[in-house]
Design a protein around this motif. Structure first.
Motif, PDB file in Angstrom:
ATOM      1  N   LYS A 254       0.851  -1.199   0.000  1.00 26.14           N
ATOM      2  CA  LYS A 254       0.000   0.000   0.000  1.00 26.14           C
ATOM      3  C   LYS A 254       0.877   1.236   0.000  1.00 26.14           C
ATOM      4  O   LYS A 254       1.886   1.292   0.709  1.00 26.14           O
ATOM      5  CB  LYS A 254      -0.902   0.041   1.227  1.00 26.14           C
ATOM      6  N   MET A 255       0.455   2.215  -0.806  1.00 26.57           N
ATOM      7  CA  MET A 255       1.225   3.462  -0.916  1.00 26.57           C
ATOM      8  C   MET A 255       0.230   4.618  -1.081  1.00 26.57           C
ATOM      9  O   MET A 255      -0.742   4.483  -1.825  1.00 26.57           O
ATOM     10  CB  MET A 255       2.118   3.348  -2.160  1.00 26.57           C
ATOM     11  N   TYR A 256       0.491   5.707  -0.401  1.00 28.11           N
ATOM     12  CA  TYR A 256      -0.340   6.909  -0.603  1.00 28.11           C
ATOM     13  C   TYR A 256       0.342   7.842  -1.595  1.00 28.11           C
ATOM     14  O   TYR A 256       1.575   8.000  -1.571  1.00 28.11           O
ATOM     15  CB  TYR A 256      -0.549   7.650   0.715  1.00 28.11           C
ATOM     16  N   PHE A 257      -0.476   8.468  -2.437  1.00 32.29           N
ATOM     17  CA  PHE A 257       0.016   9.453  -3.401  1.00 32.29           C
ATOM     18  C   PHE A 257      -0.843  10.711  -3.324  1.00 32.29           C
ATOM     19  O   PHE A 257      -2.052  10.624  -3.063  1.00 32.29           O
ATOM     20  CB  PHE A 257      -0.112   8.916  -4.840  1.00 32.29           C
ATOM     21  N   ARG A 258      -0.218  11.849  -3.586  1.00 28.59           N
ATOM     22  CA  ARG A 258      -0.998  13.044  -3.920  1.00 28.59           C
ATOM     23  C   ARG A 258      -1.000  13.117  -5.438  1.00 28.59           C
ATOM     24  O   ARG A 258       0.061  13.305  -6.052  1.00 28.59           O
ATOM     25  CB  ARG A 258      -0.371  14.297  -3.301  1.00 28.59           C
ATOM     26  N   LEU A 259      -2.162  12.894  -6.030  1.00 30.42           N
ATOM     27  CA  LEU A 259      -2.237  12.852  -7.490  1.00 30.42           C
ATOM     28  C   LEU A 259      -2.161  14.255  -8.073  1.00 30.42           C
ATOM     29  O   LEU A 259      -2.502  15.237  -7.400  1.00 30.42           O
ATOM     30  CB  LEU A 259      -3.562  12.203  -7.935  1.00 30.42           C
ATOM     31  N   ALA A 260      -1.746  14.323  -9.347  1.00 30.61           N
ATOM     32  CA  ALA A 260      -1.808  15.605 -10.054  1.00 30.61           C
ATOM     33  C   ALA A 260      -3.279  16.046 -10.085  1.00 30.61           C
ATOM     34  O   ALA A 260      -4.182  15.200 -10.102  1.00 30.61           O
ATOM     35  CB  ALA A 260      -1.272  15.436 -11.474  1.00 30.61           C
ATOM     36  N   ARG A 261      -3.490  17.351 -10.075  1.00 30.73           N
ATOM     37  CA  ARG A 261      -4.848  17.892  -9.920  1.00 30.73           C
ATOM     38  C   ARG A 261      -5.850  17.271 -10.910  1.00 30.73           C
ATOM     39  O   ARG A 261      -6.946  16.833 -10.527  1.00 30.73           O
ATOM     40  CB  ARG A 261      -4.806  19.418 -10.107  1.00 30.73           C
ATOM     41  N   ALA A 262      -5.452  17.180 -12.182  1.00 28.99           N
ATOM     42  CA  ALA A 262      -6.381  16.661 -13.198  1.00 28.99           C
ATOM     43  C   ALA A 262      -6.702  15.194 -12.941  1.00 28.99           C
ATOM     44  O   ALA A 262      -7.842  14.751 -13.116  1.00 28.99           O
ATOM     45  CB  ALA A 262      -5.775  16.828 -14.593  1.00 28.99           C
TER      46      ALA A 262
ATOM     47  N   VAL B  65      -8.871   8.833  -0.556  1.00 27.22           N
ATOM     48  CA  VAL B  65      -9.193   8.737   0.873  1.00 27.22           C
ATOM     49  C   VAL B  65      -9.201  10.164   1.432  1.00 27.22           C
ATOM     50  O   VAL B  65      -8.942  11.118   0.689  1.00 27.22           O
ATOM     51  CB  VAL B  65      -8.177   7.844   1.645  1.00 27.22           C
ATOM     52  N   GLU B  66      -9.500  10.302   2.700  1.00 28.35           N
ATOM     53  CA  GLU B  66      -9.620  11.648   3.275  1.00 28.35           C
ATOM     54  C   GLU B  66      -8.294  12.413   3.165  1.00 28.35           C
ATOM     55  O   GLU B  66      -7.228  11.812   3.073  1.00 28.35           O
ATOM     56  CB  GLU B  66     -10.096  11.566   4.739  1.00 28.35           C
ATOM     57  N   GLY B  67      -8.391  13.717   3.174  1.00 24.12           N
ATOM     58  CA  GLY B  67      -7.186  14.543   3.115  1.00 24.12           C
ATOM     59  C   GLY B  67      -6.733  14.822   1.702  1.00 24.12           C
ATOM     60  O   GLY B  67      -5.599  15.275   1.480  1.00 24.12           O
ATOM     61  N   GLY B  68      -7.578  14.518   0.700  1.00 17.63           N
ATOM     62  CA  GLY B  68      -7.250  14.852  -0.688  1.00 17.63           C
ATOM     63  C   GLY B  68      -6.139  13.995  -1.276  1.00 17.63           C
ATOM     64  O   GLY B  68      -5.450  14.411  -2.205  1.00 17.63           O
ATOM     65  N   ILE B  69      -5.949  12.789  -0.729  1.00 13.07           N
ATOM     66  CA  ILE B  69      -4.897  11.924  -1.260  1.00 13.07           C
ATOM     67  C   ILE B  69      -5.515  10.623  -1.787  1.00 13.07           C
ATOM     68  O   ILE B  69      -6.718  10.402  -1.641  1.00 13.07           O
ATOM     69  CB  ILE B  69      -3.805  11.632  -0.198  1.00 13.07           C
ATOM     70  N   ALA B  70      -4.682   9.797  -2.420  1.00 14.53           N
ATOM     71  CA  ALA B  70      -5.191   8.545  -2.987  1.00 14.53           C
ATOM     72  C   ALA B  70      -4.390   7.375  -2.438  1.00 14.53           C
ATOM     73  O   ALA B  70      -3.199   7.487  -2.173  1.00 14.53           O
ATOM     74  CB  ALA B  70      -5.091   8.588  -4.511  1.00 14.53           C
ATOM     75  N   ASN B  71      -5.079   6.255  -2.274  1.00  7.86           N
ATOM     76  CA  ASN B  71      -4.451   5.018  -1.794  1.00  7.86           C
ATOM     77  C   ASN B  71      -4.298   4.075  -2.978  1.00  7.86           C
ATOM     78  O   ASN B  71      -5.276   3.741  -3.633  1.00  7.86           O
ATOM     79  CB  ASN B  71      -5.359   4.403  -0.714  1.00  7.86           C
ATOM     80  N   LEU B  72      -3.078   3.657  -3.246  1.00  9.49           N
ATOM     81  CA  LEU B  72      -2.838   2.608  -4.248  1.00  9.49           C
ATOM     82  C   LEU B  72      -2.424   1.356  -3.484  1.00  9.49           C
ATOM     83  O   LEU B  72      -1.440   1.360  -2.750  1.00  9.49           O
ATOM     84  CB  LEU B  72      -1.729   3.008  -5.218  1.00  9.49           C
ATOM     85  N   CYS B  73      -3.207   0.303  -3.646  1.00  9.77           N
ATOM     86  CA  CYS B  73      -2.946  -0.940  -2.930  1.00  9.77           C
ATOM     87  C   CYS B  73      -2.922  -2.061  -3.961  1.00  9.77           C
ATOM     88  O   CYS B  73      -3.798  -2.103  -4.829  1.00  9.77           O
ATOM     89  CB  CYS B  73      -4.084  -1.129  -1.922  1.00  9.77           C
TER      90      CYS B  73
ATOM     91  N   HIS C  18      -3.557   2.759 -17.903  1.00 12.64           N
ATOM     92  CA  HIS C  18      -4.503   3.555 -17.112  1.00 12.64           C
ATOM     93  C   HIS C  18      -3.838   3.973 -15.785  1.00 12.64           C
ATOM     94  O   HIS C  18      -3.979   5.118 -15.346  1.00 12.64           O
ATOM     95  CB  HIS C  18      -5.759   2.722 -16.834  1.00 12.64           C
ATOM     96  N   LEU C  19      -3.101   3.038 -15.180  1.00 13.58           N
ATOM     97  CA  LEU C  19      -2.415   3.357 -13.919  1.00 13.58           C
ATOM     98  C   LEU C  19      -1.298   4.375 -14.162  1.00 13.58           C
ATOM     99  O   LEU C  19      -1.113   5.308 -13.369  1.00 13.58           O
ATOM    100  CB  LEU C  19      -1.850   2.078 -13.279  1.00 13.58           C
ATOM    101  N   ALA C  20      -0.578   4.178 -15.276  1.00 11.53           N
ATOM    102  CA  ALA C  20       0.503   5.125 -15.593  1.00 11.53           C
ATOM    103  C   ALA C  20      -0.066   6.540 -15.709  1.00 11.53           C
ATOM    104  O   ALA C  20       0.517   7.518 -15.226  1.00 11.53           O
ATOM    105  CB  ALA C  20       1.178   4.709 -16.897  1.00 11.53           C
ATOM    106  N   MET C  21      -1.246   6.631 -16.336  1.00 13.71           N
ATOM    107  CA  MET C  21      -1.895   7.949 -16.491  1.00 13.71           C
ATOM    108  C   MET C  21      -2.247   8.519 -15.108  1.00 13.71           C
ATOM    109  O   MET C  21      -1.959   9.676 -14.814  1.00 13.71           O
ATOM    110  CB  MET C  21      -3.161   7.753 -17.329  1.00 13.71           C
ATOM    111  N   ARG C  22      -2.832   7.686 -14.241  1.00 10.87           N
ATOM    112  CA  ARG C  22      -3.218   8.163 -12.905  1.00 10.87           C
ATOM    113  C   ARG C  22      -2.004   8.660 -12.114  1.00 10.87           C
ATOM    114  O   ARG C  22      -2.092   9.616 -11.348  1.00 10.87           O
ATOM    115  CB  ARG C  22      -3.876   7.035 -12.104  1.00 10.87           C
ATOM    116  N   LEU C  23      -0.882   7.964 -12.270  1.00 13.20           N
ATOM    117  CA  LEU C  23       0.284   8.296 -11.432  1.00 13.20           C
ATOM    118  C   LEU C  23       1.195   9.353 -12.066  1.00 13.20           C
ATOM    119  O   LEU C  23       2.167   9.766 -11.428  1.00 13.20           O
ATOM    120  CB  LEU C  23       1.087   7.028 -11.112  1.00 13.20           C
ATOM    121  N   ALA C  24       0.867   9.778 -13.272  1.00 11.94           N
ATOM    122  CA  ALA C  24       1.714  10.799 -13.921  1.00 11.94           C
ATOM    123  C   ALA C  24       1.708  12.067 -13.066  1.00 11.94           C
ATOM    124  O   ALA C  24       0.653  12.618 -12.759  1.00 11.94           O
ATOM    125  CB  ALA C  24       1.196  11.081 -15.327  1.00 11.94           C
ATOM    126  N   GLY C  25       2.866  12.479 -12.645  1.00 12.14           N
ATOM    127  CA  GLY C  25       2.986  13.709 -11.844  1.00 12.14           C
ATOM    128  C   GLY C  25       2.551  13.541 -10.394  1.00 12.14           C
ATOM    129  O   GLY C  25       2.444  14.528  -9.664  1.00 12.14           O
TER     130      GLY C  25
END
Ligand code: FAD
Length: 395
Positions: free
Chosen positions: A188-196, A220-228, A256-263
């Motif tokens: 499990k890893m948390y990311f702050r995704l690029a705005r778009a 998840v809460e706090g404007g971040i995303a969980n990748l598990c 699709h994942l590469a797009m989500r994690l870009a930036g």
């Protein structure tokens, strides 16, 4: 509800032998252990709960809360919305270069385990449970008078007529679940995704398929995303057993994942990880006075997002059985037969998602998946046990 952010003092004891007489001893203060302890304490039972972590920490989990889980948490007094849970309305399935979307057939949300476990343990303390944190049970056995005896890391022993075993993924010596033949490894890893990308993910849970496993990303809460994600060990070995190599490969295999994690900005120095996940396990039997709940009772494939719901359900059923003086072996056997259909269905679906056919038949998978989830959610609630639970709680 108590303020989960408030510092809760850790109770310590210098006594070496602590007889609990009529009390219930609960080992493990995660979802199942806390839920059982709250329900028992509210019925006026003396409960001691032992949790090895001094404070809740991040756990490997997709952090998806199904409708069933939300109902059970609400009944326990946990208001997930006030903890910042993000409502989840959609599920997207992505594999290779394709992705498809469907609305979820039930209300759902996502909340970090740290926030959920903090709230649950605070609720247990507020309900009157005696919580011992930062203390780990090393062994469980019987005394000469046939009481259960739990030995802690500092040598202290607790003796009680009844124990609820709720240690989740961790097995106590002598109470091991079977080996995991696929040797799954989960991260499990948390990311702050690029705005778009954050805006596109919005209120969706995205399930991604790749050779050797699958993964999910959701806000998840706090404007971040969980990748598990989970992967069979042999596939991890092919990239040198390095998580960063596997994450790169996942992005190659699933653009699709590469797009989500870009930036995206990673928020942990490295992912947290666990091994030995005996998916499909359902405990067959137990001994008198030992009720096994949560992952110690059954381990459903992670993609269903039903593990927390099952943990809450098994806790509720075990409390009802205990209050109705149903012997633990009878409870465990009934629970097994009640969960069997759901577990086998989930395993069947997991196999389908994992095999190559599923990747080419993606639109079909997406069409049937919400239905499968609805059926599994319905099967989680077992009429016989639910009625016992309601009767016990009403008495
Ligand atoms: C990769 C992955 C993704 C998942 N994603 C989801 C999801 O999105 N949604 C969902 O509903 N479910 C999900 N699950 C399943 C879910 O996380 C579990 O089913 C659930 O946490 C089980 O609850 P539990 O109370 O049995 O265990 P836990 O919540 O893990 O609690 C066990 C507790 O026992 C404590 N403990 C362990 N050993 C000892 C000891 N010796 N002495 C004292 N304390 C001890 C631990 O510190 C821990 O706090 C996922 C699982 C995996 C592996």
């Amino acid at each position: 509800m108590p303020d989960p952010k408030k510092e809760i003092p850790v109770r310590t004891s210098n006594l070496n032998r602590i007889p609990l007489h009529d009390e219930v001893l609960i080992i493990g203060g995660g979802v199942a252990g806390c839920a059982a302890s709250i329900a028992l304490a509210r019925k006026g039972r003396g409960v001691t709960l032992i949790e090895r972590e001094p404070t809740p920490r991040h756990k490997v989990c997709g952090e998806f809360l199904s409708g069933e889980a939300l109902e059970d948490l609400h009944a326990l007094g946990i208001d997930v919305a006030s903890l910042g849970a993000v409502p989840i309305d959609y599920v997207r399935l992505a594999a290779a270069r394709r992705a498809a979307e469907a609305p979820l057939p039930f209300p759902a949300a996502s909340l970090t385990r740290k926030a959920l476990d903090t709230a649950l343990i605070a609720e247990a303390i507020a309900a009157g449970v005696s919580v011992e944190r930062g203390r780990s049970v090393q062994a469980l056995g019987r005394t000469a008078s046939n009481a259960w005896q739990a030995t802690l890391d500092d040598g202290t022993t607790y003796e009680a007529p009844t124990v609820f075993l709720a240690t989740g993924k961790h097995d106590l010596r002598g109470y091991k679940r079977p080996e995991d033949p696929e040797r799954w490894v989960a991260f499990k890893m948390y990311f702050r995704l690029a705005r778009a990308q954050a805006a596109e993910l919005a209120r969706a849970s995205e399930l991604m398929l790749f050779p050797g496993g699958y993964g999910g990303i959701q806000p998840v809460e706090g404007g971040i995303a969980n990748l598990c994600w989970v992967v069979q060990q042999r596939h991890l070995a092919r990239v040198g057993n390095r998580w960063e190599n596997f994450l790169a490969k996942m992005q190659q295999d699933c653009p699709h994942l590469a797009m989500r994690l870009a930036g995206a900005e990673p928020l942990l120095a490295k992912p947290i990880a666990i091994t030995h996940i005996p998916y499909g396990y359902i405990r067959r039997t137990t001994e008198n006075g030992l009720y096994c709940i949560g992952d110690q009772a059954a381990v459903i494939p992670s993609f269903t997002g039903d593990g927390i719901s099952i943990a809450l359900h098994t806790a509720r059923c075990a409390v009802a059985a205990y209050l109705a003086a149903e012997p633990a072996p009878v409870f465990q056997a009934k629970l097994r037969s009640a969960l069997l259909a759901q577990m086998r269905l989930a395993e069947f679906a997991a196999d389908g998602l994992n095999n190559a056919l599923a990747r080419v038949a993606l639109p079909f998978c997406l069409r049937v998946w919400p239905g499968v989830m609805r059926v599994t959610a319905r099967l989680t609630r077992v009429a016989q046990h639910a009625s016992v639970a309601q009767a016990a709680v009403a008495s």
